[in-house]
Motif scaffolding. Sequence first.
Motif, mmCIF file in Angstrom:
data_model
loop_
_atom_site.group_PDB
_atom_site.id
_atom_site.type_symbol
_atom_site.label_atom_id
_atom_site.label_comp_id
_atom_site.label_asym_id
_atom_site.label_seq_id
_atom_site.Cartn_x
_atom_site.Cartn_y
_atom_site.Cartn_z
ATOM 1 N N GLY A 67 0.821 -1.132 -0.245
ATOM 2 C CA GLY A 67 0.104 -0.096 -0.190
ATOM 3 C C GLY A 67 0.905 1.278 -0.179
ATOM 4 N N LYS A 69 1.891 2.907 -2.330
ATOM 5 C CA LYS A 69 1.356 4.057 -3.534
ATOM 6 C C LYS A 69 0.377 4.954 -2.868
ATOM 7 C CE LYS A 69 -2.277 1.226 -5.528
ATOM 8 N NZ LYS A 69 -3.390 1.776 -6.382
ATOM 9 N N ASP A 70 0.076 4.349 -1.737
ATOM 10 C CA ASP A 70 -1.007 5.599 -1.000
ATOM 11 C C ASP A 70 -0.563 6.235 0.251
ATOM 12 O OD1 ASP A 70 -3.245 4.519 -2.674
ATOM 13 O OD2 ASP A 70 -3.356 2.833 -1.502
ATOM 14 N N GLN A 71 0.763 6.193 0.349
ATOM 15 C CA GLN A 71 1.286 6.964 1.345
ATOM 16 C C GLN A 71 2.507 7.908 0.886
ATOM 17 O OE1 GLN A 71 3.477 3.971 4.022
ATOM 18 N NE2 GLN A 71 1.661 2.462 3.701
#
Length: 118
Positions: A67, A69-71
Amino acid sequence: MKKIYHLSTCTTCQRILEETGAAEKGFTLQDVKTAGITPAQLDELKEKVGSYEALFSRRALKYKELGLKDQVLTEADYRRLILEEYTFLKRPVVVAGKKVFVGSEKKTVAALTALIGG
């Protein structure tokens, strides 16, 4: 220094090594899977390219799995991730004296080939 950080099982790395003939031109090869990159090596590369982010691969499968890419990642995050998981190092990384070539983009490979005469 003439060194190439690569992944021996990566067909893209294999193709680039073959196209450029770097292995025959005195470059030391380091497979980042079997002989991981050390903190000192990574820090030296960062000094040459300007940031850990420039050495970080967003193509790695774990990038999406974790995850990331969402951080919003910091330079410290990029460094830690590359040291923890070899797949996060953008490959190949070729050090030819003061010049460093990172990744497999066509323009990067063309510049590398022009430099070492592949």
